[in-house]
Design a protein around this motif. Sequence first.
Motif, PDB file in Angstrom:
ATOM      1  N   UNK A   1       0.859  -1.181   0.000  1.00  0.00           N
ATOM      2  CA  UNK A   1       0.000   0.000   0.000  1.00  0.00           C
ATOM      3  C   UNK A   1       0.891   1.226   0.000  1.00  0.00           C
ATOM      4  N   UNK A   2       0.668   2.114  -0.932  1.00  0.00           N
ATOM      5  CA  UNK A   2       1.529   3.272  -1.052  1.00  0.00           C
ATOM      6  C   UNK A   2       1.319   4.219   0.099  1.00  0.00           C
TER       7      UNK A   2
ATOM      8  N   UNK B   1      -5.099  10.003   2.322  1.00  0.00           N
ATOM      9  CA  UNK B   1      -6.232   9.854   3.227  1.00  0.00           C
ATOM     10  C   UNK B   1      -6.116  10.818   4.406  1.00  0.00           C
ATOM     11  N   UNK B   2      -4.881  10.888   4.967  1.00  0.00           N
ATOM     12  CA  UNK B   2      -4.685  11.789   6.094  1.00  0.00           C
ATOM     13  C   UNK B   2      -4.897  13.225   5.675  1.00  0.00           C
ATOM     14  N   UNK B   3      -4.439  13.541   4.475  1.00  0.00           N
ATOM     15  CA  UNK B   3      -4.591  14.921   4.029  1.00  0.00           C
ATOM     16  C   UNK B   3      -6.044  15.274   3.809  1.00  0.00           C
ATOM     17  N   UNK B   4      -6.818  14.258   3.400  1.00  0.00           N
ATOM     18  CA  UNK B   4      -8.248  14.531   3.258  1.00  0.00           C
ATOM     19  C   UNK B   4      -8.886  14.828   4.599  1.00  0.00           C
TER      20      UNK B   4
ATOM     21  N   UNK C   1       4.237   8.511  -3.778  1.00  0.00           N
ATOM     22  CA  UNK C   1       3.991   9.423  -2.665  1.00  0.00           C
ATOM     23  C   UNK C   1       2.967  10.502  -3.014  1.00  0.00           C
ATOM     24  N   UNK C   2       2.821  10.790  -4.294  1.00  0.00           N
ATOM     25  CA  UNK C   2       1.954  11.902  -4.685  1.00  0.00           C
ATOM     26  C   UNK C   2       0.483  11.553  -4.462  1.00  0.00           C
ATOM     27  N   UNK C   3      -0.343  12.544  -4.139  1.00  0.00           N
ATOM     28  CA  UNK C   3      -1.797  12.289  -4.003  1.00  0.00           C
ATOM     29  C   UNK C   3      -2.390  11.892  -5.353  1.00  0.00           C
ATOM     30  N   UNK C   4      -3.538  11.145  -5.283  1.00  0.00           N
ATOM     31  CA  UNK C   4      -4.146  10.653  -6.508  1.00  0.00           C
ATOM     32  C   UNK C   4      -4.701  11.787  -7.361  1.00  0.00           C
ATOM     33  N   UNK C   5      -5.092  12.862  -6.709  1.00  0.00           N
ATOM     34  CA  UNK C   5      -5.717  13.944  -7.464  1.00  0.00           C
ATOM     35  C   UNK C   5      -4.698  14.864  -8.117  1.00  0.00           C
TER      36      UNK C   5
END
Length: 1000
Positions: free
Chosen positions: A851-852, A859-862, A893-897
């Motif tokens: 899991x990346x 998730x934490x950033x959300x 490491x980058x966010x999916x969005x």
Amino acid sequence: MVHSAYDSFQLITDCPTKIDAIESYGWKLLLGCSDGSLRIYVSDSSGADRSPPSDPHALRKEPYALERTVAGFSKKPLISMEVLESRELLLSLSESIAFHRLPNLETIAVITKAKGANVYSWDDRRGFLCFARQKRVCIFRHDGGRGFVEVKDFGVPDTVKSMSWCGENICVGIRKEYMILNATNGALSEVFSSGKIAPPLVVALPSGELILGKENIGVFVDQNGKLLQADRICWSEAPTVVVIQKPYAIALFPRRVEIRSLRVPYPLIQTIVLPGARRLTKSNNAVVVALEKSVYGLFPVPLGAQIVQLTASGNFEEALALCKLLPPEDASLRAAKEGSIHIRYAHYLFDNGCYEEAMEHFLASQVDITYVLSLYQSIVLPKTTAVPEPEKLVDLSLDAPQLSRGSSGMSDDLETFLPQLSESDENSALEFKKMSHNTLMALIKFLQKKRYIIVEKAAAEGTEEVVLDAVGDSFTSSRFKKSNKGRGNVPINSAAREMAAILDTALLQALLLTGQSSAAVELLKGLNYCDAKICEEILHKGHHYAALLELYRSNSMHREALTLLHQLVEESKSNQLQAEPIQKFSPESIIEYLKPLCGTDPMLVLEFSMLVLESCPTQTIELFLSGNIPADLVNSYLKQHAPNMQGRYLELMLAMNENGISGNLQNEMVQIYLSEVLEWYSELSAQQMWDEKAYSPTRKKLLSALESISGYSPEALLKRLPPDALFEERAILLGKMNQHELALSLYVHKLNVPELALAYCDRVYESSVHQPPAKYSGNIYLTLLQIYLNPQKTTKNFEKRITNLVSSPNVSIPKISSATSFKGKGGRKKIASIEGAEDMRISPSNTDSSRSDGDADAEESNEEGASSIMLDQVLDLLSRRWDRINGAQALRLLPRETKLQNLLPFLGPLLKKSSEAYRNFSVIKSLRQSENLQMKDELYNQRKAVVKISSDSMCSLCNKKLGTSVFAVYPNGTTLVHFVCFRDSQSMKAVSKVSQLRKR
């Protein structure tokens, strides 16, 4: 009359006939008389018993009696005759020239061509005779037997009155002038005109030169007729005959004989009155003078007696000249006489004000310098063996009482006498001062000429003693010694050293008394043996401080010199020093003095350098650095006596040689900087003016030192930092402890300067490039990326982590790679291809994760809010350092969005480089495959080789036939050997290699 050089004695009285010519033959006298007879006289004592005298070649000083008469020896009266001792012949000139064998007077030859000749000259060396007849000059040569051979016959302008051989030529004096006649071709060259009244007179000197008479003057010329010197020998009147008997010239006059010295200015030595003197000749030991019917002998007074006469009469120059004529077997007597005469002459000159000339004669006499110094009562000498009084060194025969010291005691100390003079005696005082100055100047020249030899002996003696000490000579090493510059250990009972000490001490005083302070300083700068106690007192009393410093230096009295120098510097500052220019004694003078002492006495250097450290800090610290004084010693001394200069010294030391400064000193320097920064921070905090971005000069030095040097302890420094300030210093220290995440968090969240964080990552990455592969070098940028993406996570418990880190006794290096481990499945193949495009020294385990972290971070950033992610800094980092970041891990490491468009500056060059690498590796693979095929083909060809073994095949090692034995073939395909021989040879090679390695 100066002195008696000759004693006159009448040898013959009442000759029956008039004497026309006279000559001596051994101890006999030959008289040519006017009646043509030849009378032979011998001394009465030898004639009585007919026994030869003890010296058959010398005339005797006693009456002579007639031995026999040869009647009819010549038809006409003899004009002159000469005994040729080397050939045992008697040459006589009458109506012609005849030669007779001696002693029986047998006629050998008569030169008829010489009939009418009036003058002749004989060259005994070559056996040549020249004579003049009217206006002709003829030359004959003796053939060694009974005959003479005519050589040349030349004409001359006028009748020849006098002539003499001069080398290969003939000097002739005709009626009006002198000329040089070339005996080879008859060429004539004029010399100068002769006198108008007196006839020409040519006199040959033993050296081959000539004296030509012109009236009463004798002119010296060489063999070519050229004038030799401006001086002339002047007679009282024109002489008729002159003979030379060194060192005198004896001239005959009608009523007397004059004797003059052959030394310039040719003074008259003696006059002997002999009325009616007609002929003059010399014998081996005397000069014979013939009157009309009597003969006198002039016998030289013994040289020793003449010397005594001349010395007693004050004619010292003539006495010294006669000393040189003493025979070699009397060398010791000659040296003694010359020495005593030089001393007498020196005293005479000294008493008459000729001081320099007097010193020259003292020098020539080889007299001890203490003798000369005893004439100078103002000179203080070291206590040594008894100084001889002047009277003790003078020859008793020279009237020693006249040479008392009182006669030359005019050189007493000038300052002692001048105050006693009244105002009316000012002229006398000036004259006395001038005289005293002249005596001292003469003494200086005398001592300087004597100094070289005396100092050389002293130095040689010192060298010998040092060698004896080195080999353990117990006698030499047990003697008391003193140290002196350039001369090692000096025993006080050394004779050469005592003499050198006396000379240098006296010379120094004479230089000072004559105002030559600079010369005194130069004397002390070089090798010298001045008595330290005496010279110190004199120099101090006279305020000659520059010379006094050199005296201290030359005697290794450095503490005294530095104490005096410090006193002079202080007096110069207060303008109290009047004896010498103030600027000469500046603090720099102490530093210059200390420079040579750095290697021999560093503690003394440190002690006295503290006196000038405040006024000349830079020069003093440069002194420590250039003098190679141990840095730890200097640092501890400065820490104790001048703590404010400690940091500056360490700065310069580090600037000169970073590797030469120990870790302890590096830590000391950083601690000093930190103390100053903390003090500065406390002051600003108290005033509530602290700004984290404010930089004082000391803080800049601290930051530079923390980054550039590595000898300090970061844990100890970290404990001293305040918790709410100096974050940049804290970040550097954490970096030294390999706490990269904490350090980067400080740069990003506390200092808010992303550029510093990026620069930090660059330093860590670049330092790892030149080292073996490190586990974390490639992930430092990913660490910074995580801090940008998870700001809340990295700041949680930040202070607590640092506190725990500082308080932990064993600080371990955290594993940064744990934050970048992945366990994802989807997209693994594509990401792996991007990752494989570049060798970033990343462990394969770092990319293996289900899991990346990027997903987790997203998730934490959300949860926390998307606004907290520092996305701009992330994209900037990826675009600027794409070539140093692992692409696969960065994408995880980058966010999916994250928009792909924003990643183009990162992915574009990364994919391009990966594609280029893929193509390059494909080409390399193809080339290696081709190379593999070529090698296989070559191996196949090599295996085709055929070796034929016949019954005649021989082993190249043992030279035996191979037969059916197992064999081996060398790579060249032609050399065959038994397999056993090959194996043995390989074993021998292995053994030899092992033995060679053991020898090494």
